[in-house]
Motif scaffolding. Structure first.
Motif, PDB file in Angstrom:
ATOM      1  N   VAL A   5     -15.431   1.759   0.655  1.00 34.06           N
ATOM      2  CA  VAL A   5     -14.737   2.509   1.729  1.00 34.06           C
ATOM      3  C   VAL A   5     -12.717   2.417   1.771  1.00 34.06           C
ATOM      4  CG1 VAL A   5     -15.311   1.430   3.542  1.00 34.06           C
ATOM      5  CG2 VAL A   5     -15.447   3.697   4.287  1.00 34.06           C
ATOM      6  N   LEU A   6     -12.120   1.599   0.937  1.00 36.00           N
ATOM      7  CA  LEU A   6     -10.999   0.873   1.383  1.00 36.00           C
ATOM      8  C   LEU A   6     -10.327   1.573   0.776  1.00 36.00           C
ATOM      9  CD1 LEU A   6     -11.133  -2.830   2.306  1.00 36.00           C
ATOM     10  CD2 LEU A   6     -10.116  -0.901   3.798  1.00 36.00           C
ATOM     11  N   GLU A   7     -11.066   2.583  -0.638  1.00 34.03           N
ATOM     12  CA  GLU A   7      -9.706   2.842  -1.404  1.00 34.03           C
ATOM     13  C   GLU A   7     -10.623   4.584  -0.932  1.00 34.03           C
ATOM     14  OE1 GLU A   7      -8.486   1.879  -3.890  1.00 34.03           O
ATOM     15  OE2 GLU A   7     -10.147  -0.157  -3.310  1.00 34.03           O
ATOM     16  N   HIS A   8     -11.198   4.907   0.028  1.00 28.75           N
ATOM     17  CA  HIS A   8     -11.341   6.838   0.061  1.00 28.75           C
ATOM     18  C   HIS A   8     -12.098   6.658   1.308  1.00 28.75           C
ATOM     19  CE1 HIS A   8     -11.111   7.096  -4.366  1.00 28.75           C
ATOM     20  NE2 HIS A   8     -12.058   6.147  -3.986  1.00 28.75           N
ATOM     21  N   GLY A   9     -11.727   5.817   2.292  1.00 31.35           N
ATOM     22  CA  GLY A   9     -12.316   6.442   4.016  1.00 31.35           C
ATOM     23  C   GLY A   9     -11.565   6.029   5.117  1.00 31.35           C
ATOM     24  N   HIS A  10      -9.976   6.752   4.570  1.00 28.22           N
ATOM     25  CA  HIS A  10      -9.509   6.676   5.468  1.00 28.22           C
ATOM     26  C   HIS A  10      -9.397   7.945   6.644  1.00 28.22           C
ATOM     27  CE1 HIS A  10      -8.063   3.260   3.119  1.00 28.22           C
ATOM     28  NE2 HIS A  10      -7.897   2.078   3.917  1.00 28.22           N
ATOM     29  N   ARG A  11      -8.131   8.424   7.584  1.00 26.27           N
ATOM     30  CA  ARG A  11      -8.465   9.157   7.931  1.00 26.27           C
ATOM     31  C   ARG A  11      -7.045  10.138   7.122  1.00 26.27           C
ATOM     32  NH1 ARG A  11      -8.984   5.930  13.770  1.00 26.27           N
ATOM     33  NH2 ARG A  11     -10.969   6.285  13.573  1.00 26.27           N
ATOM     34  N   LEU A  12      -6.848  11.228   7.710  1.00 21.79           N
ATOM     35  CA  LEU A  12      -5.328  12.101   6.822  1.00 21.79           C
ATOM     36  C   LEU A  12      -3.868  11.188   7.252  1.00 21.79           C
ATOM     37  CD1 LEU A  12      -4.545  14.237   5.674  1.00 21.79           C
ATOM     38  CD2 LEU A  12      -4.722  15.948   7.631  1.00 21.79           C
ATOM     39  N   PRO A  13      -4.006  11.008   8.476  1.00 17.33           N
ATOM     40  CA  PRO A  13      -2.593   9.950   8.423  1.00 17.33           C
ATOM     41  C   PRO A  13      -2.356   9.176   7.127  1.00 17.33           C
ATOM     42  CG  PRO A  13      -3.200  11.005  10.371  1.00 17.33           C
ATOM     43  CD  PRO A  13      -4.258  11.483   9.945  1.00 17.33           C
ATOM     44  N   ALA A  14      -3.438   8.096   7.597  1.00 18.53           N
ATOM     45  CA  ALA A  14      -2.929   6.755   6.552  1.00 18.53           C
ATOM     46  C   ALA A  14      -3.454   7.498   4.993  1.00 18.53           C
ATOM     47  CB  ALA A  14      -4.831   5.949   6.693  1.00 18.53           C
ATOM     48  N   ARG A  15      -3.508   8.770   4.866  1.00 17.73           N
ATOM     49  CA  ARG A  15      -3.728   8.970   3.520  1.00 17.73           C
ATOM     50  C   ARG A  15      -2.991   9.488   2.801  1.00 17.73           C
ATOM     51  NH1 ARG A  15      -8.951  11.656   4.923  1.00 17.73           N
ATOM     52  NH2 ARG A  15      -7.871  13.602   4.341  1.00 17.73           N
ATOM     53  N   VAL A  16      -2.040  10.484   4.351  1.00 10.42           N
ATOM     54  CA  VAL A  16      -0.747  10.753   3.674  1.00 10.42           C
ATOM     55  C   VAL A  16       0.473  10.020   3.671  1.00 10.42           C
ATOM     56  CG1 VAL A  16       1.141  12.413   4.350  1.00 10.42           C
ATOM     57  CG2 VAL A  16      -0.838  12.869   4.694  1.00 10.42           C
ATOM     58  N   PHE A  17       0.407   8.382   4.716  1.00 13.50           N
ATOM     59  CA  PHE A  17       1.075   7.845   4.708  1.00 13.50           C
ATOM     60  C   PHE A  17       1.241   6.703   2.694  1.00 13.50           C
ATOM     61  CE2 PHE A  17       1.933   2.757   5.401  1.00 13.50           C
ATOM     62  CZ  PHE A  17       3.157   3.188   5.407  1.00 13.50           C
ATOM     63  N   GLN A  18      -0.021   6.985   2.248  1.00 14.67           N
ATOM     64  CA  GLN A  18      -0.599   5.867   1.023  1.00 14.67           C
ATOM     65  C   GLN A  18      -0.153   6.373   0.224  1.00 14.67           C
ATOM     66  OE1 GLN A  18      -4.445   4.078   0.898  1.00 14.67           O
ATOM     67  NE2 GLN A  18      -5.386   4.543   2.612  1.00 14.67           N
ATOM     68  N   ARG A  19       0.281   8.205  -0.026  1.00 13.64           N
ATOM     69  CA  ARG A  19       0.612   8.555  -0.696  1.00 13.64           C
ATOM     70  C   ARG A  19       2.201   8.427  -1.193  1.00 13.64           C
ATOM     71  NH1 ARG A  19      -2.417  13.471   0.564  1.00 13.64           N
ATOM     72  NH2 ARG A  19      -5.167  12.410   0.238  1.00 13.64           N
ATOM     73  N   VAL A  20       2.500   8.851   0.010  1.00 16.83           N
ATOM     74  CA  VAL A  20       3.658   8.755   0.184  1.00 16.83           C
ATOM     75  C   VAL A  20       4.680   7.957  -0.357  1.00 16.83           C
ATOM     76  CG1 VAL A  20       5.812   9.135   1.798  1.00 16.83           C
ATOM     77  CG2 VAL A  20       3.694  10.407   1.780  1.00 16.83           C
ATOM     78  N   ALA A  21       3.973   6.358   0.807  1.00 15.90           N
ATOM     79  CA  ALA A  21       4.030   4.573  -0.302  1.00 15.90           C
ATOM     80  C   ALA A  21       3.516   4.450  -1.586  1.00 15.90           C
ATOM     81  CB  ALA A  21       3.479   3.505   0.883  1.00 15.90           C
ATOM     82  N   ALA A  22       2.821   4.734  -2.094  1.00 14.15           N
ATOM     83  CA  ALA A  22       2.915   4.680  -3.756  1.00 14.15           C
ATOM     84  C   ALA A  22       3.665   5.597  -4.050  1.00 14.15           C
ATOM     85  CB  ALA A  22       1.596   5.006  -4.068  1.00 14.15           C
ATOM     86  N   SER A  23       4.466   6.775  -3.633  1.00  8.89           N
ATOM     87  CA  SER A  23       5.605   7.502  -4.849  1.00  8.89           C
ATOM     88  C   SER A  23       6.405   6.732  -4.537  1.00  8.89           C
ATOM     89  CB  SER A  23       5.149   8.534  -4.467  1.00  8.89           C
ATOM     90  OG  SER A  23       6.162   9.754  -4.659  1.00  8.89           O
ATOM     91  N   LEU A  24       7.233   6.074  -3.173  1.00  2.90           N
ATOM     92  CA  LEU A  24       8.486   5.611  -3.418  1.00  2.90           C
ATOM     93  C   LEU A  24       8.045   3.591  -3.770  1.00  2.90           C
ATOM     94  CD1 LEU A  24       8.920   6.094   0.731  1.00  2.90           C
ATOM     95  CD2 LEU A  24       9.590   7.855  -1.557  1.00  2.90           C
ATOM     96  N   LEU A  25       6.998   3.513  -4.048  1.00  4.86           N
ATOM     97  CA  LEU A  25       7.398   2.157  -4.575  1.00  4.86           C
ATOM     98  C   LEU A  25       7.081   2.317  -5.670  1.00  4.86           C
ATOM     99  CD1 LEU A  25       5.976   0.293  -1.127  1.00  4.86           C
ATOM    100  CD2 LEU A  25       7.740  -0.281  -1.493  1.00  4.86           C
ATOM    101  N   GLY A  26       6.116   3.194  -6.329  1.00  6.35           N
ATOM    102  CA  GLY A  26       5.613   2.731  -7.769  1.00  6.35           C
ATOM    103  C   GLY A  26       4.780   2.181  -7.930  1.00  6.35           C
TER     104      GLY A  26
END
Length: 195
Positions: A5-26
């Protein structure tokens, strides 16, 4: 036990944040952040506020010294995930003046306090007023002892979560980036990911 659930169980704002952060941080956001963003009303919102106050709020202890306490507590609990991250964060926050792998610290007050935290972590039922008096004798005020106890409490909790849920790092690079993010963010997650 890794929680899917920690890989796929987040609400939309958290999923977007994770994608943006991963993109910025690599690199992906770490497992602590993923856990805090999952059902934040239950755990993450409160922990985020508490951690920010304890680890970056006003204190007798510098941010580097509090990170040092975090790394020491994590090592005592055999939590490799937290020990490695907070050893690096100690280095960043202290500008290299504190090294967790070195058994000596520049301040006897920190050494005495870490000895107290070790006893509290391993044998809490054996802690007495005499143990507190040893720390006081080095010049540590009572409010600073309380601050150190809060750091110890946080990491005794988070270490158990990390060890139970199998939190891990992908690479040394991810650890260094996490330490930089902690330094810059001061342990504050954006409010929209904790709603």
């Amino acid at each position: 036990m890794r929680l899917e659930v920690l890989e796929h169980g987040h609400r939309l704002p958290a999923r977007v944040f994770q994608r943006v952060a991963a993109s910025l941080l690599g690199a992906e956001v770490d497992d602590v952040v993923k856990t805090m963003m999952h059902r934040p009303e239950f755990f993450g919102r409160h922990l985020n506020r508490y951690v920010n106050q304890v680890l970056r709020g006003p204190s007798y202890w510098t941010a580097g010294e509090r990170e040092y306490m975090a790394a020491i507590t994590s090592g005592l609990n055999e939590c490799l995930f937290c020990a490695t991250a907070h050893s690096e964060t100690t280095r960043v926050e202290s500008r290299g003046e504190l090294d967790v792998s070195d058994d000596t610290t520049p301040r006897p007050q920190l050494t005495a306090t870490c000895d107290l935290l070790a006893k509290i972590t391993h044998t809490p039922d054996e802690v007495t007023k005499a143990d507190i008096d040893v720390v006081r004798a080095t010049g540590v005020p009572d409010d600073a002892i309380v601050d150190a106890l809060h750091v110890n409490l946080i990491f005794n909790l988070v270490n158990r979560l990390a060890n139970t849920f199998g939190w891990s790092w992908d690479s040394e690079t991810q650890i260094r980036k996490a330490a930089q993010v902690i330094h810059l963010s001061r342990y504050k997650l954006p409010g929209f990911v904790l709603r």
